[in-house]
Design an enzyme around this catalytic site. Structure first.
Site, PDB file in Angstrom:
ATOM      1  N   ASP A 159     -31.282   5.960 -18.470  1.00  0.00           N
ATOM      2  CA  ASP A 159     -29.935   5.500 -18.779  1.00  0.00           C
ATOM      3  C   ASP A 159     -29.918   3.992 -18.986  1.00  0.00           C
ATOM      4  O   ASP A 159     -30.407   3.230 -18.152  1.00  0.00           O
ATOM      5  CB  ASP A 159     -28.992   5.862 -17.622  1.00  0.00           C
ATOM      6  CG  ASP A 159     -27.552   5.463 -17.908  1.00  0.00           C
ATOM      7  OD1 ASP A 159     -26.861   6.241 -18.599  1.00  0.00           O
ATOM      8  OD2 ASP A 159     -27.123   4.385 -17.443  1.00  0.00           O
ATOM      9  N   TYR A 199     -26.270  -3.963 -20.952  1.00  0.00           N
ATOM     10  CA  TYR A 199     -27.346  -4.316 -20.024  1.00  0.00           C
ATOM     11  C   TYR A 199     -28.324  -5.315 -20.641  1.00  0.00           C
ATOM     12  O   TYR A 199     -29.094  -5.957 -19.925  1.00  0.00           O
ATOM     13  CB  TYR A 199     -28.137  -3.079 -19.589  1.00  0.00           C
ATOM     14  CG  TYR A 199     -27.340  -2.025 -18.864  1.00  0.00           C
ATOM     15  CD1 TYR A 199     -26.018  -2.247 -18.460  1.00  0.00           C
ATOM     16  CD2 TYR A 199     -27.902  -0.784 -18.573  1.00  0.00           C
ATOM     17  CE1 TYR A 199     -25.300  -1.263 -17.802  1.00  0.00           C
ATOM     18  CE2 TYR A 199     -27.189   0.198 -17.908  1.00  0.00           C
ATOM     19  CZ  TYR A 199     -25.891  -0.039 -17.532  1.00  0.00           C
ATOM     20  OH  TYR A 199     -25.183   0.933 -16.878  1.00  0.00           O
ATOM     21  N   HIS A 259     -18.547   2.898 -22.692  1.00  0.00           N
ATOM     22  CA  HIS A 259     -18.871   2.333 -21.377  1.00  0.00           C
ATOM     23  C   HIS A 259     -17.671   2.296 -20.435  1.00  0.00           C
ATOM     24  O   HIS A 259     -17.830   2.440 -19.220  1.00  0.00           O
ATOM     25  CB  HIS A 259     -19.455   0.932 -21.542  1.00  0.00           C
ATOM     26  CG  HIS A 259     -20.362   0.536 -20.434  1.00  0.00           C
ATOM     27  ND1 HIS A 259     -21.355  -0.403 -20.571  1.00  0.00           N
ATOM     28  CD2 HIS A 259     -20.450   0.942 -19.149  1.00  0.00           C
ATOM     29  CE1 HIS A 259     -22.006  -0.549 -19.435  1.00  0.00           C
ATOM     30  NE2 HIS A 259     -21.472   0.254 -18.550  1.00  0.00           N
ATOM     31  N   SER A 273     -17.580   6.925 -19.946  1.00  0.00           N
ATOM     32  CA  SER A 273     -17.880   6.420 -18.608  1.00  0.00           C
ATOM     33  C   SER A 273     -16.640   5.737 -18.048  1.00  0.00           C
ATOM     34  O   SER A 273     -15.898   5.081 -18.786  1.00  0.00           O
ATOM     35  CB  SER A 273     -19.048   5.422 -18.662  1.00  0.00           C
ATOM     36  OG  SER A 273     -19.386   4.953 -17.373  1.00  0.00           O
ATOM     37  N   ASN A 274     -16.413   5.915 -16.761  1.00  0.00           N
ATOM     38  CA  ASN A 274     -15.288   5.295 -16.057  1.00  0.00           C
ATOM     39  C   ASN A 274     -13.927   5.781 -16.553  1.00  0.00           C
ATOM     40  O   ASN A 274     -12.915   5.104 -16.355  1.00  0.00           O
ATOM     41  CB  ASN A 274     -15.370   3.765 -16.169  1.00  0.00           C
ATOM     42  CG  ASN A 274     -16.634   3.213 -15.547  1.00  0.00           C
ATOM     43  OD1 ASN A 274     -16.886   3.402 -14.359  1.00  0.00           O
ATOM     44  ND2 ASN A 274     -17.449   2.538 -16.358  1.00  0.00           N
ATOM     45  N   PRO A 307     -25.446   5.513  -6.992  1.00  0.00           N
ATOM     46  CA  PRO A 307     -25.362   6.589  -5.997  1.00  0.00           C
ATOM     47  C   PRO A 307     -25.568   6.123  -4.564  1.00  0.00           C
ATOM     48  O   PRO A 307     -25.326   6.893  -3.631  1.00  0.00           O
ATOM     49  CB  PRO A 307     -26.480   7.548  -6.434  1.00  0.00           C
ATOM     50  CG  PRO A 307     -27.446   6.695  -7.183  1.00  0.00           C
ATOM     51  CD  PRO A 307     -26.598   5.686  -7.908  1.00  0.00           C
ATOM     52  N   GLY A 334     -24.158   3.018  -3.670  1.00  0.00           N
ATOM     53  CA  GLY A 334     -23.169   1.971  -3.491  1.00  0.00           C
ATOM     54  C   GLY A 334     -23.771   0.584  -3.450  1.00  0.00           C
ATOM     55  O   GLY A 334     -23.354  -0.265  -2.664  1.00  0.00           O
ATOM     56  N   LYS A 346     -31.294   3.659  -9.331  1.00  0.00           N
ATOM     57  CA  LYS A 346     -32.054   2.580  -9.968  1.00  0.00           C
ATOM     58  C   LYS A 346     -32.909   1.867  -8.934  1.00  0.00           C
ATOM     59  O   LYS A 346     -32.446   1.505  -7.853  1.00  0.00           O
ATOM     60  CB  LYS A 346     -31.123   1.567 -10.620  1.00  0.00           C
ATOM     61  CG  LYS A 346     -31.848   0.526 -11.476  1.00  0.00           C
ATOM     62  CD  LYS A 346     -31.290  -0.867 -11.305  1.00  0.00           C
ATOM     63  CE  LYS A 346     -31.758  -1.523 -10.020  1.00  0.00           C
ATOM     64  NZ  LYS A 346     -31.340  -2.947  -9.891  1.00  0.00           N
TER      65      LYS A 346
END
Length: 288
Positions: free
Chosen positions: A46, A51, A109, A149-150, A199, A201, A240
């Site tokens: 991803d 980024y 995004h 996303s979001n 995932p 936080g 990540k």
């Protein structure tokens, strides 16, 4: 687990665990991390235009030696783009930077530009224009799947009511102590797969004593408990790390959390402070 997949509404299979690349800022670092993740066994990568590492991600995929068709690559259309023509150029720009001939998925995004995230404007028309560009790229074979996303239920409903193709994915902030059940339930009711970014936080979850105690009960790490929690909710986590040992450990989640313990985890007190990341819009204005 790295070999297991979900199936999107168009029949495309997507690995159940992805590898996130947010904050891997340089192309060289991204290429190295992606290559190592693929070596570990990840087949879902991803990234995003925002980024600044799409070229590195593409390089890592190409250098892996794994056939292109066996790796699922997702990127994102910048949140600031809310018109059709700019979206078309950005989609082609991302594909050029990735240098992979096609992307397996591309998603919007965010429903609002980041600088205006706390403003009331919903950008319904702008999101429909950006979505039309994604639909066109999908029909042209440049993308195998498209999503968002979001997006909360209101944002999703705008596309469901007015677009030709329904979103296949909604990628949202989700982890133990921050699980947006309203958005998740709405998405799942409409056959939209929910992906979970951050995932852990951004590490703040690791400090929670109750989560530590629960992980110890299952003789797993807090990260592994967090991954398993999301998978049992039917979500697709995107951990990540640039540490190969952590990459491997994050996917070692072949255990089951009991129903009672899942209920406990779902009801844990929400995380209210993401430390130095609190200023990011997605952490200060979380979905419900």
């Amino acid at each position: 687990m790295l070999e297991e997949t979900y199936t999107l509404t168009n029949g495309v299979k997507i690995p159940k665990i992805g590898f996130g690349t947010w904050m891997i800022d340089s192309d060289d670092a991204a290429a190295k991390a992606v290559h190592e993740a693929i070596d570990v066994g990840y087949r879902h990568i991803d990234t995003a235009e925002a980024y600044g590492n799409e070229a590195g991600v593409g390089e890592g995929v190409r250098a892996s030696g794994v056939p292109r068709e066996n790796i699922f690559v997702n990127t994102k259309l910048a949140a600031e783009i809310k018109d059709h023509d700019t979206a078309v150029k950005a989609i082609d720009g991302s594909l050029e930077k990735l240098d992979l001939e096609y992307a397996d998925m591309m998603i919007i995004h965010a429903p609002k530009p980041w600088a205006k995230y706390d403003e009331p404007e919903r950008y319904f028309e702008g999101n429909l224009e950006a979505w039309l560009a994604l639909e066109e790229a999908y029909k042209a074979g440049k993308l195998r799947a498209i999503g968002v996303s979001n997006f909360d239920p209101t944002d999703l409903k705008n596309l469901l009511d007015h677009a030709e193709i329904a979103p296949m994915v909604d990628q949202v902030l989700a982890h133990i102590t921050q699980t947006p059940f309203k958005t998740i339930n709405f998405a799942q009711e409409h056959q939209i797969l929910v992906e979970a970014y951050s995932p852990f936080g951004h590490g703040e979850m690791f400090k929670n004593k109750d989560i530590q105690k629960m992980a110890a009960k299952y003789q797993v790490s807090v990260a592994q408990l967090g991954m398993r929690y999301l998978l049992q909710l039917g979500l697709l986590p995107l951990p990540k790390t640039v540490n190969p040992d952590h990459m491997k450990a994050n996917a070692e989640v072949d255990f089951t959390i009991s129903d009672d313990d899942m209920t406990t985890l779902k009801q844990m007190k929400p995380l209210t402070n993401y430390g130095k990341y609190q200023s990011f819009p997605v952490y200060s204005d979380r979905l419900s």
